[in-house]
Scaffold this active site. Structure first.
Site, PDB file in Angstrom:
ATOM      1  CE  LYS A   1     -44.971 -16.014  15.696  1.00  0.00           C
ATOM      2  NZ  LYS A   1     -45.048 -15.011  14.661  1.00  0.00           N
TER       3      LYS A   1
ATOM      4  N   GLY B   1     -45.131 -25.144  -3.909  1.00  0.00           N
ATOM      5  CA  GLY B   1     -44.634 -24.931  -2.550  1.00  0.00           C
ATOM      6  C   GLY B   1     -43.118 -24.928  -2.461  1.00  0.00           C
TER       7      GLY B   1
ATOM      8  CE  LYS C   1     -29.121 -21.073   2.314  1.00  0.00           C
ATOM      9  NZ  LYS C   1     -30.015 -21.675   1.307  1.00  0.00           N
TER      10      LYS C   1
ATOM     11  N   GLY D   1     -35.553 -28.501   3.535  1.00  0.00           N
ATOM     12  CA  GLY D   1     -36.533 -29.543   3.816  1.00  0.00           C
ATOM     13  C   GLY D   1     -36.457 -29.993   5.257  1.00  0.00           C
TER      14      GLY D   1
ATOM     15  N   GLY E   1     -28.636 -26.630   4.170  1.00  0.00           N
ATOM     16  CA  GLY E   1     -29.551 -27.563   4.858  1.00  0.00           C
ATOM     17  C   GLY E   1     -28.910 -28.843   5.355  1.00  0.00           C
TER      18      GLY E   1
ATOM     19  CB  VAL F   1     -36.099 -26.787  10.634  1.00  0.00           C
ATOM     20  CG1 VAL F   1     -34.817 -27.497  11.043  1.00  0.00           C
ATOM     21  CG2 VAL F   1     -35.949 -26.220   9.230  1.00  0.00           C
TER      22      VAL F   1
ATOM     23  CB  VAL G   1     -24.315 -22.970   4.883  1.00  0.00           C
ATOM     24  CG1 VAL G   1     -23.871 -22.975   3.432  1.00  0.00           C
ATOM     25  CG2 VAL G   1     -24.039 -21.611   5.512  1.00  0.00           C
TER      26      VAL G   1
ATOM     27  CB  ILE H   1     -24.902 -30.329   2.163  1.00  0.00           C
ATOM     28  CG1 ILE H   1     -25.950 -30.616   1.093  1.00  0.00           C
ATOM     29  CG2 ILE H   1     -23.508 -30.697   1.690  1.00  0.00           C
ATOM     30  CD1 ILE H   1     -25.735 -29.829  -0.206  1.00  0.00           C
TER      31      ILE H   1
END
Ligand code: NDP
Ligand code: HSE
Length: 431
Positions: A43, A185, A203, A301, A132, A12, A130, A134
């Site tokens: 990191k 993935g 969520k 995503g 992503g 993200v 919550v 939307i």
């Protein structure tokens, strides 16, 4: 100029860097000021370097961001409870506004974080936590604020929706599709949080707190995952006019009591959520004024999630431009009762293996009848070896009555196994 400190150059975080760069001009015009990424932390500094960020802006030391008085907004995208909680807390104490996508943190520590934001007069935004990409937190807090929200039903986990959609399309078992999703993935190496409903539970805790103005934490949510769903359950559902979805459900009763639960459910094929397939998410809301609405899109995503994060940065930027903060803060000003799942009423699908001989069906129906469980549909398929598979759909019953019936049935010699029990949802709605 509004200056941002970014924590985390992962999926993200990298999307946020890309979006702030690619859409810099429209973002600045919409905010009313230029938004500059002043420092980024991870990191692994190479992850940030790979995003084309100036070396001088990259750090592995949180103090560099914390002690930089020019930084107005800290964007936390490292995930997990600690050190994210400490970093956010300290940043707020330094007067920095916060944007995060961290559902784990909000579902468990939401109250502390809101109290801290208020005490320090900073904004705390979390749209991406919550579903992503939307928009759902802001619409609930703002655009729908004139409504009494009756229910929020969501498909809030892309991994499980992908698995159930594939099982439904291809008739293959859960384990096989999960392994494939991991190879592609889509699913994590440790998929427990997705598959066992924990991710969706966090969520819906967040959404129900906002929708009903009363704190619902992760521990308040009843949770069941999808690992027990078989291709035959999906096939029976299809034959009966349903699809199986992992639903996150939050409802408010007329007395103000709240229910919050995540479990697989039989959903009528005509329900709008039944058409949500693959990794997509959707949230179906019923409000007393707006009626029914559905928000649909990508629940995860890089860029979809960054879209929500950047929207929050812009909104806080606007607040900074207009010298205000705390405009949309904690909305949990009530303390409503949260019902235990045993107190709820639902229709149920039951698949069981029983002895195939005269009188068995009557015996089973008698147990349900004496526990106030009324049956709506019953059919039998022969299994072989003197056993039969029995499929039952109940009318709406008290969950406790159903559990009492099943406890008796499990002890009867005519019952081989109770193979699966799945709630029905959305059957009261006009379709
Ligand atoms: P990633 O694991 O891809 O990125 C997190 C980054 O932060 C990694 O580079 C990680 O390094 C780094 N990091 C972790 N801990 C520290 C630390 N203590 N100090 C410095 N750097 C650290 O996660 P995502 O980008 O996928 O997720 C970020 C947040 O967004 C999470 O809260 C997640 O739940 C949420 N979210 C994610 C969505 C998605 O589609 N990915 C969708 C919606 C929300 P390392 O890998 O070495 O640990
Ligand atoms: N793991 C989540 C999902 C995405 O499968 O939907 C992050 O919230």
């Amino acid at each position: 100029m509004i200056k941002v400190g970014l924590l985390g150059c992962g999926t993200v975080g990298s999307g946020v860097v890309e979006l702030l760069k690619n859409n810099a001009e429209i973002i600045s015009r919409r905010t009313g000021d230029i938004i500059e990424l002043k420092k980024v932390l991870d990191k692994d500094l190479d992850k940030c370097r790979a995003l084309g960020i100036d070396e001088a802006k990259i750090t592995g030391d949180f103090e560099d961001i914390l002690q930089d008085d020019e930084i107005d907004i800290v964007v936390e995208l490292i995930g997990g409870i600690e050190p994210a909680l400490t970093m956010i807390t300290r940043a707020m104490q330094q007067g920095k506004h916060i944007v995060t996508a961290n559902k784990d943190l909000i579902a468990e520590k939401g109250k502390e974080l809101f109290d801290m934001a208020k005490a320090n007069q900073v904004d705390f935004y979390f749209e991406a936590s919550v579903a992503g990409g939307i928009p759902i937190i802001y619409p609930l807090k703002q655009s729908l604020a004139g409504n009494q929200i009756k229910e929020v039903i969501g498909i809030l986990n892309g991994t499980t929706n992908y698995i159930l959609s594939k099982m439904s399309e291809e008739g293959r078992p859960f384990e096989e599709i999960l392994a494939e999703a991991q190879e592609l993935g889509y699913a994590e190496a440790d998929p427990t949080s997705d598959v066992e409903g924990l991710d969706a539970g966090r969520k819906i805790a967040i959404l129900s707190s906002i929708a009903f103005n009363s704190r619902v934490t992760f521990d308040d949510v009843y949770i069941e995952g999808i690992s027990k769903i078989t291709p035959s359950d999906i096939e029976y559902a299809r034959d009966l006019g349903y699809v199986i979805k992992l639903l996150a459900v939050a409802k408010q009763g007329d007395d103000g009591s709240i229910q919050a639960r995540v479990h697989p459910a039989f959903l009528p094929k005509k329900h709008p959520l039944a058409a949500v397939n693959g990794v997509y998410n959707a949230v179906f809301i019923t409000g007393d004024a707006v009626g029914e609405i559905m928000h649909y899109g990508r629940g995860a995503g890089k860029l979809p999630t960054a879209s929500s994060v950047v929207g929050d940065i812009i909104d806080i930027g606007r607040n900074i431009v207009h010298h205000i903060s705390g405009r949309i803060s904690c909305t949990c000003y009530e303390d409503k009762k949260i019902l235990d799942v045993s107190q709820l009423r639902a229709q149920f699908y039951i698949r069981m293996t029983v002895k195939d001989r005269p009188g068995v069906l009557a015996g089973i129906a008698g147990v349900f009848g004496s526990n106030n469980v009324s049956l709506a549909t019953v059919f039998q398929t022969t299994h072989g070896g003197g056993m039969a598979e029995l499929i039952l759909i109940t009318h709406e019953v008290e969950e406790q009555d159903l559990n009492d019936s099943l406890a008796v049935l499990r002890g009867m010699h005519i019952v081989g196994n109770i193979d699966n029990v799945i709630r029905l949802e959305g059957t009261n709605r006009d379709l």
